[in-house]
Design an enzyme around this catalytic site. Structure first.
Site, PDB file in Angstrom:
ATOM      1  N   ASP A  36      32.498  44.480  20.994  1.00  0.00           N
ATOM      2  CA  ASP A  36      33.363  45.040  22.037  1.00  0.00           C
ATOM      3  C   ASP A  36      34.335  46.076  21.476  1.00  0.00           C
ATOM      4  O   ASP A  36      35.230  45.767  20.691  1.00  0.00           O
ATOM      5  CB  ASP A  36      34.121  43.920  22.757  1.00  0.00           C
TER       6      ASP A  36
ATOM      7  N   LYS B 158      37.124  44.526  19.366  1.00  0.00           N
ATOM      8  CA  LYS B 158      38.059  43.540  19.913  1.00  0.00           C
ATOM      9  C   LYS B 158      37.859  42.148  19.321  1.00  0.00           C
ATOM     10  O   LYS B 158      38.816  41.436  19.033  1.00  0.00           O
ATOM     11  CB  LYS B 158      37.865  43.432  21.434  1.00  0.00           C
TER      12      LYS B 158
ATOM     13  N   LYS C 103      34.383  39.534  28.972  1.00  0.00           N
ATOM     14  CA  LYS C 103      35.470  40.421  28.567  1.00  0.00           C
ATOM     15  C   LYS C 103      36.750  39.632  28.298  1.00  0.00           C
ATOM     16  O   LYS C 103      37.485  39.912  27.341  1.00  0.00           O
ATOM     17  CB  LYS C 103      35.712  41.469  29.651  1.00  0.00           C
TER      18      LYS C 103
ATOM     19  N   LYS D 227      41.752  54.328  33.206  1.00  0.00           N
ATOM     20  CA  LYS D 227      42.089  52.904  33.214  1.00  0.00           C
ATOM     21  C   LYS D 227      43.599  52.717  33.150  1.00  0.00           C
ATOM     22  O   LYS D 227      44.285  53.361  32.349  1.00  0.00           O
ATOM     23  CB  LYS D 227      41.420  52.187  32.046  1.00  0.00           C
TER      24      LYS D 227
END
Length: 525
Positions: free
Chosen positions: A317, A481, A366, A409
């Site tokens: 990620d 991540k 996520k 975003k």
């Protein structure tokens, strides 16, 4: 011998020696083994181990195959490479913009080398220390479940400036993604309308078959081999930047070992995801594979397969905006002796990634990757986090789809922390970022560094044979991540720690000591 590679950073040392094609480095790795005693004292034993490292100095002609070529990240990556390669300037509302690779560590950051005669810090470009593949030289292709050409996909994504889109269209209109594999159960149902380019689907909107999964592995292997041969490439790297999948269920006898995983694929088991199919195809042919989405592509059997085959993998990620900031700010607070007790993180976005994440199972993938970023920071300070005071942070993550904002975003975070004597501190952050323009430089860096790391080998002093680095490329964790680590080892999430590891590895290879900030020139008489 004639040295084909001329170092831009010449280090006056006998620890690093350049031959015609290789850099050979002697390095003593020093660490400490710590035992905590029952009375709270620490028994610390310094250790050292001598290594010899070898770097292949030839930068290969490198192909990049993206899974999700026609998405926002894929089209932005291709557009950025073409704009920089052909020096395409374009008009924005504030003036003429020249192409660049801002946001990329390998292309737009520096590394401290040391100090000058006046005691001032001296920095050099990250990519000047050792020979790295340049993104302008990438040969890019890939797969997508959508069959739109890249010019049309670029317009659909609404990421790049209109004038740049217009100038890139002649370069991108004839690029069409290869048909991909589509397992509807793993991604949101709202993606079905885009899935018109799938080799396991009859026609554009016919029945999807999840049978014959081993043939899907073989089809992908064939695609990679053909791409490599057609473009006369030395090396290919595959990176997943497609939709977030739901988590695959971990089942003993199915995906717990390499043998069981291969058997499960051949038996068309329903818990084998498309991303794992791509991973297995790459691992079997020793093609480095990077997972840029949060799902658990690398189930235990997949990691074991990579170790068995000696193939490189990295994930999971992309760490681009909110989580990257969190990995700095949370570490800062804990290192300052301040006790974060809650972190509330909210996002909304309107691109296709957000659309897919609006489904609960995909959001859960996520949520897991975002939540783990503070784990090692909590464990680093038992004064703040312990059984008496509590050893967790109340960490809430929300992601909402709002079509109107597109790729811009919006992230809002609140860090609520405990101070001395019952005091409290709250930090609120509002961050608006162009999602794909943050993620694309990460793709570039992951590919550049994965390729470089594949050219590094080592041996312990006295051993006869050099070995490759471990299959799990944890040096890539700076850009991810939920960093994938070697089984049995802890993930490091603090961004500064991750960057220090990268910088020191490059410094070590060219014969420099690891970086320190003692600054005795100033602090001692």
């Amino acid at each position: 011998m004639t040295i084909q590679y001329t170092p831009k950073v010449q280090v006056n040392t006998d620890k690093a020696r350049y031959t015609e094609n290789e850099l050979l480095t002697d390095y003593t790795y020093e660490n400490t083994i710590v035992e905590k005693q029952a009375d709270g004292t620490y028994n610390v034993t310094p250790t050292s181990l001598d290594f010899e490292f070898k770097v292949d100095l030839k930068t290969p002609k490198t192909g990049l195959l993206l899974v999700g070529l026609g998405g926002n990240n894929g089209t932005t990556l291709v557009g950025s490479v073409l704009a920089n390669k052909h020096n395409i300037s374009f008009e924005t509302k504030t003036g003429i913009q020249q192409p660049n690779y801002y946001g990329s560590v390998t292309q737009a950051s520096t590394v401290k080398l040391g100090i000058d005669s006046n005691g001032r810090d001296v920095y050099a470009p990250f990519n000047s220390l050792l020979p790295l593949v340049h993104p302008n030289d990438f040969v890019v292709g890939g797969w997508d479940i959508s069959g739109l050409d890249l010019a049309s996909s670029m317009r659909r994504s609404q990421v790049l400036q209109p004038d740049l889109v217009r100038k890139l269209e002649p370069y991108m209109k004839d690029i069409v993604p290869l048909p991909s594999v589509y397992y509807p159960d793993f991604i949101a149902a709202n993606q079905n309308e885009r899935a018109d380019n799938c080799f396991n689907r009859e026609g554009k909107d016919g029945e999807v078959s999840t049978k014959g999964k081993w043939s899907h592995v073989e089809r992908i292997r064939s695609d990679i081999a053909e791409f490599k041969q057609k473009n006369d490439l030395d090396k290919v790297i595959v990176l997943w930047t497609a939709n977030t999948e739901r988590y695959a269920e971990l089942i003993p006898g199915v995906n717990d070992t390499a043998e069981n995983l291969i058997k499960a694929i051949k038996n068309d088991h329903e818990e084998v995801s498309a991303s794992t199919i791509f991973a297995v195809a790459c691992i079997l042919d020793k093609i480095p594979y990077i997972n840029g989405s949060p799902q658990n592509t690398f189930v235990p059997g997949c990691i074991e397969l990579a170790e068995t085959e000696g193939s490189f993998i990295g994930g999971d990620d992309f760490k681009s905006g909110q989580t990257k900031l969190k990995s700095v700010l949370a570490q800062f607070l804990v290192d300052a002796g301040i006790r974060p007790v809650s972190i509330a993180s909210y996002n909304h976005l309107g691109n296709n990634d957000g659309y897919n994440l609006s489904a609960p199972q995909q959001f859960r993938s996520k949520e897991i990757s975002k939540a783990s970023v503070v784990d090692d920071m909590i464990e680093s300070n038992e004064i703040l986090y312990n059984e008496k005071n509590g050893n967790t942070i109340d960490h809430c993550i929300v992601i909402k789809y709002m079509k109107a904002v597109g790729d811009d975003k919006v992230a809002m975070d609140e860090y609520h922390s405990e101070l001395m004597l019952g005091g409290h501190n709250t930090i609120s952050i509002h961050n608006i970022c162009e999602d794909s323009l943050l993620a694309t430089p990460l793709i570039i860096d992951l590919v550049v560094m994965a390729e470089f790391l594949s050219r590094v080998s080592y041996k312990k002093k006295g051993d006869a044979e050099y070995e490759s680095l471990h299959s799990v490329l944890s040096f890539l964790s700076y850009w991810l991540k939920a960093p994938l680590t070697r089984p049995g080892y802890q993930a490091i999430n603090g961004l500064n720690k991750q960057r220090a590891g990268l910088d020191n590895f490059l410094r070590m290879l060219i014969g420099l000591p690891t970086q320190n900030e003692l600054r005795f020139e100033e602090r001692l008489q």
